[in-house]
Design an enzyme around this catalytic site. Structure first.
Site, PDB file in Angstrom:
ATOM      1  N   SER A 147      14.052  -8.663  38.515  1.00  0.00           N
ATOM      2  CA  SER A 147      15.013  -9.679  38.364  1.00  0.00           C
ATOM      3  C   SER A 147      14.911 -10.061  36.678  1.00  0.00           C
ATOM      4  O   SER A 147      14.714  -9.928  35.999  1.00  0.00           O
ATOM      5  CB  SER A 147      14.362 -10.393  38.687  1.00  0.00           C
ATOM      6  OG  SER A 147      15.385 -11.637  38.450  1.00  0.00           O
ATOM      7  N   TYR A 160       7.313 -16.237  41.916  1.00  0.00           N
ATOM      8  CA  TYR A 160       8.854 -14.871  41.922  1.00  0.00           C
ATOM      9  C   TYR A 160       9.139 -14.226  40.321  1.00  0.00           C
ATOM     10  O   TYR A 160       8.529 -12.501  40.315  1.00  0.00           O
ATOM     11  CB  TYR A 160      10.415 -15.939  42.255  1.00  0.00           C
ATOM     12  CG  TYR A 160      12.020 -14.771  42.067  1.00  0.00           C
ATOM     13  CD1 TYR A 160      11.342 -13.396  43.342  1.00  0.00           C
ATOM     14  CD2 TYR A 160      12.042 -14.375  41.604  1.00  0.00           C
ATOM     15  CE1 TYR A 160      12.280 -12.833  43.059  1.00  0.00           C
ATOM     16  CE2 TYR A 160      13.264 -13.703  40.870  1.00  0.00           C
ATOM     17  CZ  TYR A 160      13.426 -13.040  42.501  1.00  0.00           C
ATOM     18  OH  TYR A 160      14.829 -12.052  41.911  1.00  0.00           O
TER      19      TYR A 160
END
Ligand SMILES: NC(=O)c1ccc[n+]([C@@H]2O[C@H](COP(=O)([O-])OP(=O)(O)OC[C@H]3O[C@@H](n4cnc5c(N)ncnc54)[C@H](O)[C@@H]3O)[C@@H](O)[C@H]2O)c1
Length: 269
Positions: A147, A160
């Protein structure tokens, strides 16, 4: 190698978390390019429904938190198709409640942190470990989805983003250890990508903030990310390994505050 190196004819790929969103788009693209695809997901009914729609695809259940489940996925893939060419680690612990609970470290729940790392990092490691002997045989590759949040600090999703940063380093470690045996390992780092789930859950005002920092005229969609993944999974990327391909419409490529500068200069004219 086929004449058109982007084609995937004769190749077998596992797409984890392939039942929806970016994983679904990747499963669709890889099968369209000739691959046999295993759609592996904890949402098994959705995976089965998608597999029924795609020639050359099957669905297998997967729970990345369960070591045996991950190992069985790889075993069943090779038993069914006789080989494995691509492992695409796309699944991650996501969803509105998870995102809501995953903020700043000072208020982090230890259980959420552990679960995030269990799915995103430990599960990915087990899948890579199980797949590597088969990938050596086919001179195959791994593509991990990380990401843009793993590359920059943010106010949100500390667990995350930290887990995805760990997967980036795992990507480089695997590339370094297995390159000479013919196995490549790369990562794709999407920016905010308009999956159906995100389109529904993300506040429009915040979406606009991200869109303003993007260098394209719109945010990316799942097919945009699938194209980058399919490239890295193909022989066209044969000289690319140990890399993170940022696929975010240029959002992370420019000076901080570009949207503000854009408004300032527009106001001067
Ligand atoms: N959409 C975005 O804006 C965006 C941005 C950056 C990175 N990503 C990354 O892209 C990937 C796909 O995300 P998406 O937006 O398509 O999300 P998604 O929720 O549509 O897909 C994730 C899939 O993973 C599956 N999954 C969750 N936990 C699992 C488990 N324990 N075992 C097996 N499968 C499990 C889910 O069932 C789901 O199908 C993820 O790695 C995500 O972190 C997405």
């Amino acid at each position: 190698m086929s004449g058109d190196a982007i084609r995937m004819d004769g190749k077998v790929a596992i797409v984890t978390g392939g039942a929806g969103g970016i994983g679904e788009a990747t499963a669709r693209l890889l099968t369209a390019r000739g691959a046999c695809v295993v759609i592996a997901d904890i949402a098994f009914e959705r995976a089965e429904a998608l597999a029924a729609d795609l020639a050359g695809a099957i669905a297998l259940p997967l729970d990345l938190e369960q070591e045996q489940s991950v190992e069985t996925l790889v075993e069943r893939t090779v038993a069914h198709f006789g080989r494995l060419d691509v492992l695409h680690n796309n699944a991650a612990l996501l969803g509105p409640e998870i995102a809501q609970a995953d903020g700043d470290v000072e208020r982090m729940g230890t259980a959420l942190w552990d679960r995030t790392f269990a799915v995103n990092v430990r599960g990915t490691m087990i899948a890579c470990r199980a797949a590597l002997p088969h990938l050596r045989e086919t001179r195959g590759c791994i593509v991990n989805t990380v990401s843009n949040l793993a590359l920059q600090g943010h106010l949100i999703q500390a667990a995350y983003s930290s887990s995805k940063a760990a997967v980036i380093q795992m990507t480089r470690a695997i590339a370094a250890s297995h390159g000479k045996a013919g196995v490549r390992c790369n990562a794709v780092a999407p920016g905010m990508t308009m999956t159906p789930a995100l389109r529904e859950a993300f506040p429009p005002a915040l979406r606009q903030v991200v869109e303003d920092e993007t260098l394209r005229d719109r945010l990316g969609d799942p097919r945009d990310i699938a194209e980058a993944i399919a490239f890295l999974a193909s022989d066209a990327a044969r000289n690319v390994t140990g890399q993170v391909l940022v696929c975010d419409g240029g959002g992370a490529s420019h000076v901080p505050g570009l949207a503000g500068f854009r408004s300032f200069f527009a106001g001067e004219q």
